[in-house]
Design an enzyme around this catalytic site. Structure first.
Site, PDB file in Angstrom:
ATOM      1  N   ARG A   1      -4.222   0.563  -8.074  1.00  0.00           N
ATOM      2  CA  ARG A   1      -4.908  -0.735  -8.010  1.00  0.00           C
ATOM      3  C   ARG A   1      -4.625  -1.537  -9.278  1.00  0.00           C
ATOM      4  O   ARG A   1      -4.378  -2.746  -9.223  1.00  0.00           O
ATOM      5  CB  ARG A   1      -6.416  -0.528  -7.846  1.00  0.00           C
ATOM      6  CG  ARG A   1      -6.805  -0.075  -6.463  1.00  0.00           C
ATOM      7  CD  ARG A   1      -8.303  -0.157  -6.258  1.00  0.00           C
ATOM      8  NE  ARG A   1      -9.039   0.905  -6.925  1.00  0.00           N
ATOM      9  CZ  ARG A   1      -9.430   2.049  -6.339  1.00  0.00           C
ATOM     10  NH1 ARG A   1      -9.162   2.249  -5.066  1.00  0.00           N
ATOM     11  NH2 ARG A   1     -10.102   2.944  -7.009  1.00  0.00           N
TER      12      ARG A   1
ATOM     13  N   ALA B   1      -5.223  -4.538  11.695  1.00  0.00           N
ATOM     14  CA  ALA B   1      -4.097  -4.880  10.828  1.00  0.00           C
ATOM     15  C   ALA B   1      -2.787  -4.995  11.614  1.00  0.00           C
ATOM     16  O   ALA B   1      -1.973  -5.886  11.348  1.00  0.00           O
ATOM     17  CB  ALA B   1      -3.953  -3.849   9.727  1.00  0.00           C
TER      18      ALA B   1
ATOM     19  N   ASP C   1      -2.667  -0.160   2.136  1.00  0.00           N
ATOM     20  CA  ASP C   1      -3.263   1.139   1.781  1.00  0.00           C
ATOM     21  C   ASP C   1      -4.043   1.662   2.989  1.00  0.00           C
ATOM     22  O   ASP C   1      -5.279   1.671   2.985  1.00  0.00           O
ATOM     23  CB  ASP C   1      -4.177   0.985   0.552  1.00  0.00           C
ATOM     24  CG  ASP C   1      -4.788   2.313   0.127  1.00  0.00           C
ATOM     25  OD1 ASP C   1      -4.163   3.368   0.365  1.00  0.00           O
ATOM     26  OD2 ASP C   1      -5.902   2.299  -0.434  1.00  0.00           O
TER      27      ASP C   1
ATOM     28  N   CYS D   1      -1.682   8.194   2.393  1.00  0.00           N
ATOM     29  CA  CYS D   1      -2.472   9.318   1.881  1.00  0.00           C
ATOM     30  C   CYS D   1      -2.465  10.473   2.877  1.00  0.00           C
ATOM     31  O   CYS D   1      -3.307  11.362   2.814  1.00  0.00           O
ATOM     32  CB  CYS D   1      -3.893   8.881   1.555  1.00  0.00           C
ATOM     33  SG  CYS D   1      -4.766   8.186   2.946  1.00  0.00           S
TER      34      CYS D   1
HETATM   35  N1  SAH Z   1      -7.661   0.388  -0.048  1.00  0.00           N
HETATM   36  C1  SAH Z   1      -8.976   1.002  -0.051  1.00  0.00           C
HETATM   37  C2  SAH Z   1      -9.065   2.204   0.866  1.00  0.00           C
HETATM   38  C3  SAH Z   1      -8.654   1.959   2.301  1.00  0.00           C
HETATM   39  S1  SAH Z   1      -9.451   3.050   3.405  1.00  0.00           S
HETATM   40  C4  SAH Z   1      -9.387   1.347  -1.485  1.00  0.00           C
HETATM   41  O1  SAH Z   1      -8.548   1.501  -2.374  1.00  0.00           O
HETATM   42  O2  SAH Z   1     -10.583   1.528  -1.721  1.00  0.00           O
HETATM   43  C5  SAH Z   1      -8.857   2.568   4.947  1.00  0.00           C
HETATM   44  C6  SAH Z   1      -9.522   1.335   5.528  1.00  0.00           C
HETATM   45  O3  SAH Z   1      -8.739   0.980   6.659  1.00  0.00           O
HETATM   46  C7  SAH Z   1     -10.941   1.507   6.059  1.00  0.00           C
HETATM   47  O4  SAH Z   1     -11.774   0.548   5.450  1.00  0.00           O
HETATM   48  C8  SAH Z   1     -10.844   1.222   7.560  1.00  0.00           C
HETATM   49  O5  SAH Z   1     -11.935   0.453   8.066  1.00  0.00           O
HETATM   50  C9  SAH Z   1      -9.585   0.415   7.644  1.00  0.00           C
HETATM   51  N2  SAH Z   1      -8.844   0.468   8.917  1.00  0.00           N
HETATM   52  C10 SAH Z   1      -8.545   1.554   9.664  1.00  0.00           C
HETATM   53  N3  SAH Z   1      -7.762   1.226  10.722  1.00  0.00           N
HETATM   54  C11 SAH Z   1      -7.564  -0.112  10.632  1.00  0.00           C
HETATM   55  C12 SAH Z   1      -6.831  -1.070  11.401  1.00  0.00           C
HETATM   56  N4  SAH Z   1      -6.134  -0.689  12.495  1.00  0.00           N
HETATM   57  N5  SAH Z   1      -6.824  -2.345  10.988  1.00  0.00           N
HETATM   58  C13 SAH Z   1      -7.497  -2.734   9.873  1.00  0.00           C
HETATM   59  N6  SAH Z   1      -8.206  -1.895   9.113  1.00  0.00           N
HETATM   60  C14 SAH Z   1      -8.240  -0.597   9.486  1.00  0.00           C
END
Ligand code: SAH
Length: 415
Positions: free
Chosen positions: A234, A298, A318, A358
């Site tokens: 980050r 997404a 991420d 991850c």
């Molecule tokens: N980048 C964050 C962690 C991401 S965790 C950090 O550093 O704190 C993964 C996230 O992806 C979760 O909030 C979940 O709600 C979201 N997510 C999972 N599938 C998704 C999708 N298809 N489209 C958008 N968001 C999604």
């Protein structure tokens, strides 16, 4: 869970509670005999010996046992998990070691000391990363004045009291919470629960990371309350951010907050409305006003943005672990390729993409292959600027692949 596992769960809880009051080392030291294959695993630097390599099982409850090779030569002490496929986890190679309160305190002290440098940049970081710190199946994360632990095997449960007392003495936290609600505990015959082990722990804890404030949710947030493992990535994303930025899979907005410091505007995208609500609060907490929050899938959103010919100068991907199991790997690969391909096409000339995975099952080599395939289809000239991994508080030990799971790459669109 099968009925027999359920029954065992209760027995195991009683065992672990007993563990909290009994002396940790049994009177007659129980022994496990392991096969040459099992002994070779320890010799090559991996701490686990599987059930199939235990030739003679110790006839005792979970706890510390002395391990011997087939010829009866002692190899060291291990945590013993009678119900688990991972039967033995190496604690100490010295047969003379005494796995008692003093032993745990010294081991934990070493792990905590390795993180000394992090105090200057963050108030939340991992103090114990399980096997990587020689504390198998134990996780301990610090959130300011509180600790969140995970005891992930029957063997480690037996030492709950010693671990809690050592942590209280070494860190003097105001409370210790056990986030023992993870599925892997069922494989050990242990209860899944979130319980206080000492003092009190608030529902929300404000933490500071490179000057930014955000709220961690120790009782019910992801992992132990936040994604501490991406802290350095980050900071990197924040350092390279400029122009119009996009943070996909934003969760509580931690990447977005870093991007917002240098970028003109940030779009933070997540499928979860509650996660975005928290992200908004985190932005307000830092008086950051240049983030727009979008609740969307997404995959769909990236496709639509490409159709609209949108352009971003900085993008972060991420995502959650698409490959939670090895079987899920091939569909996960398609998912990773798709989002990376779209992101590459959305980059403005000279734009930068920080992309991560991850998934433990996606190796570094495969991750790079996915990025190469995405770049080939993107029609763009994409340069690899830097490969990234885990921060120092999540050490990845080369002989223990399970300790590593985060891969990251910083890419640049050259045209
Ligand atoms: N980048 C964050 C962690 C991401 S965790 C950090 O550093 O704190 C993964 C996230 O992806 C979760 O909030 C979940 O709600 C979201 N997510 C999972 N599938 C998704 C999708 N298809 N489209 C958008 N968001 C999604």
């Amino acid at each position: 869970m099968t009925p027999s596992q359920k029954g065992a769960k209760n027995t195991q809880v009683e065992t672990s509670l007993q563990g909290a009051v009994d002396s940790p080392t049994p009177v007659a030291s129980p022994r496990a005999l392991v096969s040459p294959k099992g002994a070779r695993r320890w010799a090559s630097g991996h701490p686990w010996i599987y059930r199939s390599d235990v030739v003679k099982r110790p006839d005792v409850h979970a706890g510390a046992v002395l391990v011997e090779n087939a010829a009866g030569a002692p190899l060291g002490w291990a945590l013993w998990s009678p119900r688990s496929e991972i039967s033995l986890r190496l604690l100490d190679r010295s047969p003379n070691a005494q796995i008692d309160a003093r032993w745990w305190r010294a081991r934990l002290e070493g792990a905590i000391a390795r993180r000394g440098a992090l105090k200057d940049v963050a108030s939340a970081f991992r103090l114990v990363h399980g096997e990587a710190d020689g504390c198998p199946s134990l996780v301990c994360d610090r959130y300011d004045r509180w600790l969140v632990v995970q005891l992930l095997s029957a063997g480690i449960e037996r030492f709950r009291r010693e671990i809690v007392e050592s942590l209280l003495a070494l860190v003097q936290p105001e409370g210790i919470l056990a986030r023992n609600d993870v599925p892997v505990r069922a494989k050990e015959g242990l209860a899944r629960e979130t319980v206080l082990l000492a003092g009190d722990v608030p529902r929300e804890i404000e933490v500071i990371e490179y000057g930014l404030r955000y709220l961690a949710a120790p009782w019910d947030g992801q992992k132990t309350g936040a994604f501490l493992d991406q802290r350095e990535n980050r900071a990197l994303a924040g350092a390279i951010a400029r122009g119009r930025a996009l943070d996909c899979f934003s969760y509580h907005g931690s990447f977005a907050l870093h991007l917002a410091r240098q970028a003109a505007s940030v779009t933070a995208l997540d499928a979860s409305a509650p996660a975005l609500a928290r992200a908004r609060e985190n932005a307000a907490r830092n008086a950051i006003r240049n983030i727009e929050f979008i609740e969307a899938d997404a995959f769909e959103w990236l496709r639509a943005a490409e159709r609209r010919r949108e352009r971003f100068d900085t993008i972060v991907l991420d995502p959650p672990a698409f490959a939670k199991t090895r079987d899920a790997l091939s569909s996960a690969l398609r998912g990773y390729k798709e989002i990376n391909l779209r992101a590459m096409r959305l980059l403005a000339p000279g734009g930068m993409l920080f992309t991560a995975s991850c998934s433990y099952h996606l190796t570094k080599a495969l991750f790079l292959e996915v990025l190469e395939a995405a770049a080939a289809d993107s029609g763009r000239r994409i340069a690899l600027r830097e490969m990234r991994g885990q921060p120092l508080d999540h050490p990845e030990v080369l002989t223990i692949p399970e300790t590593g799971y985060i891969k990251g790459a910083l890419l640049e669109a050259l045209d």
